[in-house]
Design an enzyme around this catalytic site. Sequence first.
Site, mmCIF file in Angstrom:
data_model
loop_
_atom_site.group_PDB
_atom_site.id
_atom_site.type_symbol
_atom_site.label_atom_id
_atom_site.label_comp_id
_atom_site.label_asym_id
_atom_site.label_seq_id
_atom_site.Cartn_x
_atom_site.Cartn_y
_atom_site.Cartn_z
ATOM 1 N N SER A 193 10.911 -1.558 1.079
ATOM 2 C CA SER A 193 9.739 -2.437 1.087
ATOM 3 C C SER A 193 9.831 -3.591 0.087
ATOM 4 O O SER A 193 9.073 -4.552 0.168
ATOM 5 C CB SER A 193 8.474 -1.622 0.796
ATOM 6 O OG SER A 193 8.432 -1.255 -0.559
ATOM 7 N N THR A 232 11.120 2.156 6.029
ATOM 8 C CA THR A 232 9.712 2.172 5.618
ATOM 9 C C THR A 232 8.808 2.248 6.843
ATOM 10 O O THR A 232 9.235 1.943 7.958
ATOM 11 C CB THR A 232 9.349 0.857 4.897
ATOM 12 O OG1 THR A 232 9.655 -0.239 5.762
ATOM 13 C CG2 THR A 232 10.093 0.697 3.596
ATOM 14 N N ASP A 257 -11.251 3.668 12.578
ATOM 15 C CA ASP A 257 -10.099 2.911 13.065
ATOM 16 C C ASP A 257 -10.526 2.170 14.325
ATOM 17 O O ASP A 257 -10.356 2.657 15.451
ATOM 18 C CB ASP A 257 -8.907 3.853 13.340
ATOM 19 C CG ASP A 257 -7.597 3.104 13.553
ATOM 20 O OD1 ASP A 257 -7.640 2.024 14.177
ATOM 21 O OD2 ASP A 257 -6.549 3.608 13.119
ATOM 22 N N ARG A 283 -1.513 -0.191 0.814
ATOM 23 C CA ARG A 283 -1.010 -1.403 0.179
ATOM 24 C C ARG A 283 -2.051 -1.881 -0.830
ATOM 25 O O ARG A 283 -3.261 -1.849 -0.551
ATOM 26 C CB ARG A 283 -0.743 -2.518 1.204
ATOM 27 C CG ARG A 283 0.523 -2.321 2.047
ATOM 28 C CD ARG A 283 1.811 -2.477 1.214
ATOM 29 N NE ARG A 283 3.027 -2.304 2.008
ATOM 30 C CZ ARG A 283 3.705 -1.155 2.148
ATOM 31 N NH1 ARG A 283 3.302 -0.058 1.547
ATOM 32 N NH2 ARG A 283 4.809 -1.108 2.877
ATOM 33 N N ASP A 316 -2.061 4.500 -5.883
ATOM 34 C CA ASP A 316 -0.596 4.586 -5.815
ATOM 35 C C ASP A 316 -0.010 3.201 -5.578
ATOM 36 O O ASP A 316 1.174 2.979 -5.841
ATOM 37 C CB ASP A 316 -0.186 5.529 -4.666
ATOM 38 C CG ASP A 316 1.324 5.595 -4.488
ATOM 39 O OD1 ASP A 316 2.002 5.972 -5.460
ATOM 40 O OD2 ASP A 316 1.825 5.241 -3.396
ATOM 41 N N GLU A 355 2.289 -5.919 -7.020
ATOM 42 C CA GLU A 355 3.469 -5.126 -7.415
ATOM 43 C C GLU A 355 4.694 -6.027 -7.489
ATOM 44 O O GLU A 355 4.826 -6.950 -6.683
ATOM 45 C CB GLU A 355 3.737 -4.026 -6.366
ATOM 46 C CG GLU A 355 2.747 -2.899 -6.395
ATOM 47 C CD GLU A 355 3.006 -1.859 -5.288
ATOM 48 O OE1 GLU A 355 4.140 -1.771 -4.770
ATOM 49 O OE2 GLU A 355 2.062 -1.149 -4.938
ATOM 50 N N HIS A 413 3.629 3.554 -6.499
ATOM 51 C CA HIS A 413 3.975 3.395 -5.074
ATOM 52 C C HIS A 413 5.006 4.456 -4.654
ATOM 53 O O HIS A 413 6.073 4.131 -4.152
ATOM 54 C CB HIS A 413 4.505 1.963 -4.824
ATOM 55 C CG HIS A 413 4.572 1.579 -3.374
ATOM 56 N ND1 HIS A 413 4.448 0.297 -2.933
ATOM 57 C CD2 HIS A 413 4.777 2.317 -2.243
ATOM 58 C CE1 HIS A 413 4.563 0.245 -1.618
ATOM 59 N NE2 HIS A 413 4.765 1.469 -1.172
#
Length: 380
Positions: free
Chosen positions: A45, A67, A147, A209, A233, A238, A255
Amino acid sequence: MKIVADENMPYVEELFAEFGQIEFVNGRTLTAEQVKDADVLLVRSVTKVNQALIDQATKLIFVGSATIGTDHIDVDYLQQRGIEFSNAPGCNATAVGEFAFIALLELAKRLGTQLKGKIVGIVGAGNTGTAAAKCFEAYGLQVLLCDPIKQAEGDSRLFVALDELIAKADVVSLHVPITKVGPHKTWYLFDGARLNTLKPNTWLINCCRGEVIDNHALIKMKQARNDIKVILDVWEGEPNPIADLVPLVEFATPHIAGYSLEGKARGTFMLYQTLCRILQQQATKSLVDLLPPFEFQQSLNTASLDESHLLKMCRLVFDLRDDDALFRQSFHTSAGFDLLRKQHTHRREFSALAVNSCIDNAFSASSDCIKMLWSLGYSQ
Ligand SMILES: NC(=O)C1=CN([C@@H]2O[C@H](COP(=O)(O)OP(=O)(O)OC[C@H]3O[C@@H](n4cnc5c(N)ncnc54)[C@H](O)[C@@H]3O)[C@@H](O)[C@H]2O)C=CC1
Ligand SMILES: O=C(O)C(=O)[C@H](O)COP(=O)(O)O
């Protein structure tokens, strides 16, 4: 054939050596020069695969990313160039689901309360969201799913709108891809306004993310409302999380939610299978052969398994407190963040540990706890 591969992708040697020469590279700092004569590029990633990187790579036939997420890949550009692309959908979904479950058990323990009895809202009911739901449901928790995309596609599960989920759930767990456009875009899905709608004492966990939550707004919210407990996380920006946010977060990891050994192996293996297909070659390797046996097998001789016993069982495969402690020591630099990821002691998934009961009576209370552990994913 020349294969350029991220040095932090396990099992590349075992699976790809038969195709040609492998050159291992730092995925974060990879340059166009390093990939210009590659036939195959294997990334994670942290590598942005776009025109700037592969413009000169005229021999490139396949880009594989080990990923689930694809936000680092310019898929349209690869398509224009006729370069095959594959990610590894679902490869580490079980790891992420188990991470969310274990992290919330740890949080409950730290707060001196129980996860049992809470309503968990899952935002994004794809591979990782479904894997998380499986764990929560195995433990007897009520799960709400949001969703709108799956709902519109006719997925037969019951869905609720995000506002309803936030109003009802005690725990909100995020499992969406990062998207910047469209009616369901997720960039800052949890902006300041939405964060402020979280009901008192909500636990919020993000292992998808970082930018799904506006991290500056999260700081403001945490400063005003310490009743909201947060597990992160993934981080905006990042490998440089906003330093002021870290002390406000109950559990902080770099992460690694998807970093089970099984998840890593599945990711590389899926790319191996794709390359075999492209080269019209039979896949001769097996995923099971890659994984080392697990050191333990567990016999339970307790008639009931309370939450603290369950957490001890979980810690046999993954002790999240270690990652949290290391993160707080060395997240300050991007080198620190990446090093934590590189040196992560790969944890195992529940399935690596076989559990059985010492109590023979199949109708004793113990059989229910064993069944619950098996439903969570532990082996028989
Ligand atoms: N922390 C980590 O180590 C890892 C993070 N990830 C991240 O998690 C993301 C999700 O992974 P999967 O579940 O495997 O992907 P997936 O594609 O199987 O599922 C994502 C689901 O989110 C839904 N969705 C999209 N926009 C939404 C919205 N606005 N509201 C609610 N639902 C929405 C989609 O319809 C889809 O069902 C990945 O794209 C990746 O960015 C994935 C693996 C490991
Ligand atoms: O699969 C994804 O998407 C992830 O976020 C990965 O778990 C991240 O791992 P790396 O590719 O950065 O090792």
